[in-house]
Design a protein around this motif. Structure first.
Motif, PDB file in Angstrom:
ATOM      1  N   THR C  26       0.832  -1.230   0.000  1.00 16.76           N
ATOM      2  CA  THR C  26       0.000   0.000   0.000  1.00 16.76           C
ATOM      3  C   THR C  26       0.857   1.266   0.000  1.00 16.76           C
ATOM      4  O   THR C  26       0.317   2.349  -0.163  1.00 16.76           O
ATOM      5  CB  THR C  26      -0.862   0.038   1.287  1.00 16.76           C
ATOM      6  N   ARG C  28       2.145   2.633   2.490  1.00 17.36           N
ATOM      7  CA  ARG C  28       2.082   3.383   3.755  1.00 17.36           C
ATOM      8  C   ARG C  28       2.618   2.469   4.851  1.00 17.36           C
ATOM      9  O   ARG C  28       2.226   1.285   4.945  1.00 17.36           O
ATOM     10  CB  ARG C  28       0.633   3.758   4.091  1.00 17.36           C
ATOM     11  N   VAL C  36      -3.984  -5.008  13.853  1.00 16.87           N
ATOM     12  CA  VAL C  36      -5.386  -4.595  13.654  1.00 16.87           C
ATOM     13  C   VAL C  36      -6.073  -5.539  12.675  1.00 16.87           C
ATOM     14  O   VAL C  36      -7.163  -6.053  12.946  1.00 16.87           O
ATOM     15  CB  VAL C  36      -5.402  -3.131  13.125  1.00 16.87           C
ATOM     16  N   SER C  37      -5.395  -5.850  11.549  1.00 17.13           N
ATOM     17  CA  SER C  37      -6.105  -6.714  10.579  1.00 17.13           C
ATOM     18  C   SER C  37      -6.240  -8.120  11.147  1.00 17.13           C
ATOM     19  O   SER C  37      -7.228  -8.807  10.870  1.00 17.13           O
ATOM     20  CB  SER C  37      -5.348  -6.730   9.248  1.00 17.13           C
ATOM     21  N   PRO C 192      -3.992 -11.764  -7.841  1.00 16.25           N
ATOM     22  CA  PRO C 192      -5.136 -10.904  -7.516  1.00 16.25           C
ATOM     23  C   PRO C 192      -5.915 -10.473  -8.758  1.00 16.25           C
ATOM     24  O   PRO C 192      -7.135 -10.476  -8.761  1.00 16.25           O
ATOM     25  CB  PRO C 192      -4.506  -9.694  -6.826  1.00 16.25           C
ATOM     26  N   GLY C 193      -5.227 -10.125  -9.839  1.00 17.06           N
ATOM     27  CA  GLY C 193      -5.969  -9.609 -10.992  1.00 17.06           C
ATOM     28  C   GLY C 193      -6.601 -10.727 -11.797  1.00 17.06           C
ATOM     29  O   GLY C 193      -7.737 -10.632 -12.255  1.00 17.06           O
ATOM     30  N   GLU C 197      -7.633 -13.593  -6.136  1.00 17.54           N
ATOM     31  CA  GLU C 197      -7.092 -14.212  -4.923  1.00 17.54           C
ATOM     32  C   GLU C 197      -7.178 -15.743  -4.981  1.00 17.54           C
ATOM     33  O   GLU C 197      -7.245 -16.405  -3.967  1.00 17.54           O
ATOM     34  CB  GLU C 197      -7.859 -13.733  -3.660  1.00 17.54           C
ATOM     35  N   GLY C 260       8.596  -7.400  -6.544  1.00 14.14           N
ATOM     36  CA  GLY C 260       7.465  -7.764  -7.398  1.00 14.14           C
ATOM     37  C   GLY C 260       6.619  -6.584  -7.833  1.00 14.14           C
ATOM     38  O   GLY C 260       5.813  -6.694  -8.748  1.00 14.14           O
ATOM     39  N   ARG C 261       6.787  -5.428  -7.158  1.00 16.85           N
ATOM     40  CA  ARG C 261       5.909  -4.294  -7.488  1.00 16.85           C
ATOM     41  C   ARG C 261       6.206  -3.743  -8.867  1.00 16.85           C
ATOM     42  O   ARG C 261       5.356  -3.113  -9.484  1.00 16.85           O
ATOM     43  CB  ARG C 261       6.159  -3.162  -6.477  1.00 16.85           C
ATOM     44  N   TYR C 262       7.430  -3.955  -9.340  1.00 16.21           N
ATOM     45  CA  TYR C 262       7.865  -3.233 -10.537  1.00 16.21           C
ATOM     46  C   TYR C 262       7.981  -4.153 -11.741  1.00 16.21           C
ATOM     47  O   TYR C 262       8.588  -3.796 -12.744  1.00 16.21           O
ATOM     48  CB  TYR C 262       9.222  -2.545 -10.245  1.00 16.21           C
ATOM     49  N   VAL C 263       7.465  -5.379 -11.629  1.00 19.04           N
ATOM     50  CA  VAL C 263       7.595  -6.317 -12.752  1.00 19.04           C
ATOM     51  C   VAL C 263       6.233  -6.996 -12.945  1.00 19.04           C
ATOM     52  O   VAL C 263       5.574  -7.332 -11.960  1.00 19.04           O
ATOM     53  CB  VAL C 263       8.661  -7.401 -12.423  1.00 19.04           C
ATOM     54  N   PRO C 264       5.776  -7.221 -14.184  1.00 19.49           N
ATOM     55  CA  PRO C 264       4.498  -7.919 -14.376  1.00 19.49           C
ATOM     56  C   PRO C 264       4.626  -9.382 -13.960  1.00 19.49           C
ATOM     57  O   PRO C 264       5.738  -9.938 -13.928  1.00 19.49           O
ATOM     58  CB  PRO C 264       4.235  -7.782 -15.880  1.00 19.49           C
TER      59      PRO C 264
ATOM     60  N   ARG D 390      -3.399  -3.935 -12.896  1.00 13.73           N
ATOM     61  CA  ARG D 390      -3.918  -4.868 -11.858  1.00 13.73           C
ATOM     62  C   ARG D 390      -3.999  -6.268 -12.438  1.00 13.73           C
ATOM     63  O   ARG D 390      -3.605  -7.238 -11.812  1.00 13.73           O
ATOM     64  CB  ARG D 390      -5.300  -4.409 -11.401  1.00 13.73           C
ATOM     65  N   TYR D 394       1.168  -5.837 -12.072  1.00 15.26           N
ATOM     66  CA  TYR D 394       2.210  -4.795 -12.081  1.00 15.26           C
ATOM     67  C   TYR D 394       1.701  -3.678 -11.166  1.00 15.26           C
ATOM     68  O   TYR D 394       1.153  -2.680 -11.615  1.00 15.26           O
ATOM     69  CB  TYR D 394       2.347  -4.336 -13.534  1.00 15.26           C
ATOM     70  N   SER D 395       1.860  -3.859  -9.832  1.00 15.71           N
ATOM     71  CA  SER D 395       1.113  -2.987  -8.901  1.00 15.71           C
ATOM     72  C   SER D 395       1.618  -1.549  -8.938  1.00 15.71           C
ATOM     73  O   SER D 395       0.848  -0.625  -8.632  1.00 15.71           O
ATOM     74  CB  SER D 395       1.204  -3.557  -7.489  1.00 15.71           C
TER      75      SER D 395
END
Lengths: 120, 166, 298, 593
Positions: C26, C28, C36-37, C192-193, C197, C260-264, D390, D394-395
């Protein structure tokens, strides 16, 4: 620590983890019971009710890889003891395992040439 | 004494999972029951202080039984076991065969001369080391033939399963 | 005594990994996020699909947790700080990671859901791709350490870390470790996409909490394994040994979670093809390279 | 006793439950109906309001309804709400009547400030009402669950009462089938019965494979195995088995053991020659990877898509609502129909009416209209990047493109839009340099050359088709972006280049204001216009009586591209099929029935 004590400790950790999960479940059940509602237990597929039975003869496409994997998995059993004694035996061990690995690599090349290594 | 108890317990678990393999009608459940039966045998090896064999059994059976599950799901009717099909065939013949097998195993176990009982078990590190030396020196030929047999297995599997390219 | 200490360290490490995961996804940093979760999941209903394979559905979360715990049990945090120093520790780590696949396959087949089914069998395909890339690099590490004891593996790296001694093995093992924990770009079972999930689609409430806790512990254990096998475990100049292990492990976990955020996401066919056509030959080259270097060094 | 939360859990509150309720209030997860793309175009950002977006109703606590709930989505929204675990709530953002769902717990208008207030209110409701002494059930007849009986091995054999399967003699098992609208497609969903002649379940399938008698006798050998299988015996006198007799294997009617060869008679073979069972899996209206509202069902052969059923216009236009609209507020009505690109359709209506009134807007308003249309094109493409990111996993792209899109939509004037140009430039360069992206998308979603497409999809296939070739665009020296490739990666590059081009045009146009029309009384009775919407050229022909619109005829790019879903998705792995469908950038609202 004797061998059996080590295994007993590992078994104890498995039992403790399962106990932790069961206690979590009990706490969750204490917090509240599940309310049975009509469509709530149908698997969630994007807002559509999918009545299809999903337990069918699932067509896996990587069985070519899976068959070669079984053979390579066997090879693993031999490589660990070899690795432990490698430094002691030196060159002969390297050549032994070299032959063994080349034989297996031959099998991999054969599979590759026959088209096993692709999505069937 | 504890060792005998654990060996017996895991042996019983292995047999019970083995029975589940045939009592359940769902293919994946019977494949994973076989997996846990083999894992119980691995645990038996550990209880008998043969650490390398036990851990190896635990590891290899997990992946290989899962791959067996692929083929059981693909080629058996109704893999989900919804229809509750009876998995056992020729019940009388198999009961007789089972009883014969058990008797034969017991006879071999009790009557064969296993030599003196090993009171002192080598340390686990020594076991792995001696196994390595064994493979590399005395039974090196067996090791290489094992390699060739694995090769033939790979070639046979590919030849059967993969369609020839036209 | 050291067992309790190790367990406490693992729990704290898992919490930090969960915070890092929240931060990576996220953007943040919420230190209280996982707590909490977790509480929220405890308060939410835990649903069971209508015609599940109940045993698989119930056993999958604990099995994932057990696999991660057992793998962590044989990895040393400091010279004396280990749960059990098994003689075949390296092999045992590999064995417990195999049961992660069994848990995900059960979670895939259990709920009788379309997305979970596809996700479960995809992860089995992913195992077929990464399994060899876990075994062969560990073999090369054991060759240098002359034993499967994880403490021996660490002490063998006193002169030079394995990451520098056998860089190829380090790269392969790092990628395979990300594939074991199905972290993006290898998140095929819970895409996810694509699969909404996938394997985790039918888990809610506390069962989802156990799955997420298991996965966070798995990421921590994999990072610990990378540290022990390749980054010289507790060796480090100034700080106490356990601090070095903690630093290295959390650094590796942070890299694993954020790459993983920057690669498909990879296609399953690609994961299998690259694993077998490039991964295994490279792993064999790595073994021969280490063999030759050891011979020369002797 | 008013129940604070519509989806609370029935339990006496005590400390642990209050703690769980407080935690649930802090950790809100939302499942957006119809989809996050519509939420962004309405200018609301749930992430900024501190609410996580969940991919499936199972992992969500709040159902967020964005805008008017169209008729086609009422059932899907009810199913999604029913599948959410309690405690759950409904947050309606600018939504009117939400009939099958219970009354929304919090109702806000579509503005970020109001949304933040609504989320705070929701947190208070959760903290208080997550556990209440009695909770309202949720049970609507929209989702009738009929139980039908199906054979586990032949999913296409279904009947309404228990019995045994005509093909293999196993007894049928009960299965709930989806009641309500979505039922008709189920009988033949199990198998692509391209070569089945008898599709209704009762009658046996064609027997061309059964002629040979010799294979029958080995069945007798397996007879005693099936002997005590009672299901097999009362087999013969079943009514609908009249087709059974001509299987000409004499009096033998007990099916008993069934070989795999017989069992898979007539089922289609997959590409590698194996005959596996296919299942229908919906990637339906509320699928996270596809545009919200696009209903789609794949028949899966393993993880490959065997065939595709995509009902047209599930929530499509009801143009009849526009029939008697006065000309003055016809543009607003047309803009409401497609929430993904309202400005383009408003502009289309204005130009059609001006064409009917035969007036031409002056220089300044045309420039403003160009500015507004180009800003919407840039925002729509960025929304597409976010959804595509999504689906690809590729977030970074998903998050970054969503933020810039919101900034663009909230920009008050051309300078603010221009300020986004540098951000967009960085995003575009970053996407060009993403490792393995082009390789991942190569060859996906290729359309046959004969396919008649428009908009970015056509321009990615090398055709320079663009409705913006009019006078004003020539003065802004506009050149349509054309790429070769006709696949998902070419469409991505085309849209990346178009976003930068659109922002340059907005800077040149200098003004960005919502197009207003100054309508004089129309002279001629018909008017027509064509506008290049972000998804392609849309043409509108309108017939007027006095100043009331009497008939409208609208062709939209999405209804043109909807027919290619099958061509793009069949015989591909699920992920590649979804990427192909997403690369067409369909707007489910624009798909006419």
């Amino acid at each position: 620590m004797s061998l059996l004590q080590q295994y007993a400790l590992l078994l104890g950790m498995v039992a403790a983890t399962v106990g932790l999960v069961l206690s979590l479940g009990a706490v969750a059940r204490a917090v509240g019971r599940r309310r049975e509602e009509k469509v709530k237990d149908v698997p969630a597929t994007a807002g559509e009710l999918s009545p299809e039975p999903v337990w069918v003869r699932y067509h896996v496409r990587y069985y070519g890889y899976a068959l070669l994997f079984l053979a390579f998995d066997m090879e693993m059993a031999f490589m660990y003891p070899w690795a432990v004694v490698y430094k002691e035996l030196g060159l002969t061990a390297l050549l032994d395992m070299g032959v063994f690995l080349m034989v297996l690599f031959l099998g991999l090349l054969y599979g590759w040439s026959q088209g096993a290594l692709r999505r069937q | 004494m504890g060792q005998a108890v654990f060996t017996g317990f895991f042996g019983a678990a292995a047999i019970w999972f083995g029975v589940v393999v045939f009592r359940t009608s769902s293919m994946v459940r019977s494949a994973l029951a076989l997996l846990f039966s083999q894992a119980a045998i691995g645990a038996m090896f550990l209880a008998m202080e043969t650490e390398f064999l036990g851990v190896l059994q635990l590891m290899m059976m997990a992946t290989e039984m899962a791959i067996m599950a692929i083929f059981m799901v693909m080629y058996m009717m109704d893999p989900g076991g919804l229809g509750g099909m009876d998995m056992t065939h020729q019940k009388r013949a198999s009961l007789v065969a089972g009883a014969l097998g058990a008797v034969a195993a017991l006879v071999v176990a009790l009557l064969a001369g296993w030599g003196p009982v090993a009171t002192r078990v080598p340390a686990a590190t020594a076991q792995v080391h001696d196994l390595g030396i064994e493979i590399m020196e005395r039974s090196m030929l067996i090791f290489e033939t094992a390699g060739v047999t694995i090769l033939t297995a790979m070639i046979a599997a590919t030849a059967i399963a993969i369609r020839r390219r036209r | 005594m050291s067992v309790v200490l190790v367990l406490a360290a693992l729990l704290a490490g898992t919490y930090v990994v969960a915070v890092l995961e929240g931060w990576a996804s996220t953007g943040r940093l919420r230190p209280a996020g996982p707590l909490v979760s977790g509480l929220a999941l405890l308060g939410r209903e835990s649903l069971v699909p209508r015609k599940p394979d109940r045993i698989f559905f119930e056993v999958a979360p604990p099995l994932l947790l057990v696999a991660a715990v057992l793998a962590a049990a044989v990895l040393p945090l400091a010279p004396g700080l280990i749960v059990t120093d098994l003689a075949t520790g390296a092999l045992f780590v590999n064995a417990s990671f195999a049961y992660v696949m069994v848990a995900v396959l059960m979670a895939g087949w259990g709920p009788d859901g379309a997305y979970a089914m596809v996700g479960g069998f995809r992860f089995l395909g992913q195992l077929v791709a990464y399994s060899m890339l876990v075994v062969m690099p560990i073999t090369a590490v054991a060759m240098r350490a002359e034993s499967l004891l994880t403490t021996e593996v660490v002490t063998s790296q006193v002169s030079l870390w394995n990451a520098l001694y056998q860089p190829l093995g380090f790269a392969l093992f790092f990628l395979a470790a990300m594939a074991i924990a199905f972290l993006p770009p290898f998140d095929l079972p819970i895409a996810p996409g694509e699969l909404a999930e996938g394997v985790l689609a039918e888990y809610t409430g506390w069962r989802l909490g156990v799955m997420r806790f298991g996965r966070a512990l798995l990421v921590l254990t994999l990072a610990l394994a990378v540290t022990v096998f390749y980054l010289g475990g507790w060796f480090g100049p100034v700080l106490p040994p356990w601090a070095w292990t903690a630093l290295k492990t959390l650094a590796v976990a942070a890299v694993m979670l954020s790459v993983g955020r920057y690669v498909p996401r990879l296609r399953e066919a690609d994961v299998l093809a690259w694993g077998w056509k490039y991964g295994i030959p490279l792993a064999l080259v790595n073994i021969f390279y280490v063999g030759v270097v050891l011979l020369v060094a002797m | 006793m008013t129940i604070p939360l519509s989806g609370s859990r029935e339990a006496r509150p005590f400390p642990l439950r209050r703690l769980a309720a407080w935690a649930a209030a802090r950790d809100l997860a939302a499942f957006i109906v119809p989809g996050p793309d519509v939420a962004r175009t309405c200018g609301i950002d749930l992430d900024a309001a501190g609410v996580r977006v969940a991919q499936t109703p199972r992992h969500a606590g709040v159902l967020v309804l964005v805008g008017e709930l169209p008729r086609g989505l009422k059932k899907a929204a009810a199913v999604a709400y029913a599948q959410m675990p309690r405690p759950r709530a409904i947050l309606a953002v600018g939504a009117g009547d939400v009939s099958p769902l219970p009354e929304p717990d919090v109702w806000v208008t579509a503005s970020q400030r109001e949304l933040a207030a609504g989320v705070e209110e929701l947190r208070r409701l959760f903290a208080e009402g997550a556990f209440a002494t009695e909770a309202a059930g949720f049970d609507i007849e929209e989702i009738r669950m009929e139980t039908e009986y199906v054979c586990p091995m032949h999913p296409e054999v279904t009947s309404d009462e228990p019995g045994s399967c005509p093909k293999c003699g196993m007894d049928l098992i009960p299965r709930e089938s989806a009641g309500g609208a979505g039922h008709e497609g189920h009988d033949d969903a199990g198998h692509g019965d391209t070569d089945h002649d008898a599709s209704d379940p009762g009658v046996l399938v064609s027997h061309e494979g059964h002629g040979s008698n010799d294979e029958m006798d080995y069945q007798d050998m397996g007879h005693e195995g099936g002997g005590e299988d009672s299901g097999g015996h009362e087999h013969a006198e079943r009514g609908e088995h009249e087709g059974h007799d001509e299987m000409d294997h004499g009096g033998h009617e007990d099916m008993g053991f069934m070989s795999m060869v017989e069992m898979t008679q007539g089922t289609p073979r997959s590409s590698d020659g194996l005959q596996m069972e296919w299942t229908g899996a919906p990637f339906g209206p509320l699928f996270p990877g596809l545009p919200g509202g696009l209903s789609l069902t794949f028949t899966l052969d393993g993880d490959t898509v065997a065939n595709v059923t995509a009902p047209r216009g599930a929530l499509g236009w009801d143009l009849d609502g526009l029939e008697t609209a006065p000309a003055r507020d016809f543009p607003d009505l047309l803009a409401l129909l497609d929430p993904l690109s309202p400005t383009a359709y408003r502009l289309l209506a204005l130009q059609a009416l001006e064409d009917a009134a035969n007036t031409v807007a002056d220089e300044r308003t045309t420039l403003e209209r160009v500015g507004a249309l180009e800003r919407e094109r840039a925002a729509s493409h960025l929304g597409w990047f976010s959804g595509f990111g999504r689906l690809l996993g590729y977030s970074w792209l998903e998050a970054r493109a969503g933020q810039i899109q919101l900034a663009l939509l909230r920009a008050a004037d051309a300078e603010e839009v221009a300020r986004q140009e540098t951000e967009v430039g960085k995003l575009v360069r970053r996407v060009y340099r993403t490792p393995m992206l082009a390789r991942r998308l190569k060859g996906l979603g290729t359309l046959p050359d004969t396919a008649e497409t428009s908009g970015p999809v056509a321009r990615a296939a090398g055709l320079a088709k663009d409705a913006r070739s009019g006078g004003i665009y020539r003065t802004l020296d506009f050149e349509p972006v054309v790429r070769e490739g006709n696949d998902a990666v070419a469409r991505l590059w085309t849209r990346l280049a178009e976003v930068e081009q659109s922002l340059k045009l907005v800077r040149k146009a200098g003004a960005v204001c919502f197009p207003q029309g100054m309508l004089t009384s129309p002279l001629r009775s018909t008017g027509s216009a064509t506008v290049e919407t972000p998804r392609g050229a849309a043409t509108l022909r309108v017939k007027l009586q006095g100043d009331v619109v009497s008939a409208t005829e609208l062709t939209t790019p999405s209804s043109l591209h909807h027919q290619f879903i099958g061509a793009v998705a069949e015989e591909r792995e699920v992920a590649d099929a979804l990427l192909g469908v997403a690369s067409l950038d369909l707007s489910p609202w624009g798909v006419a029935r």
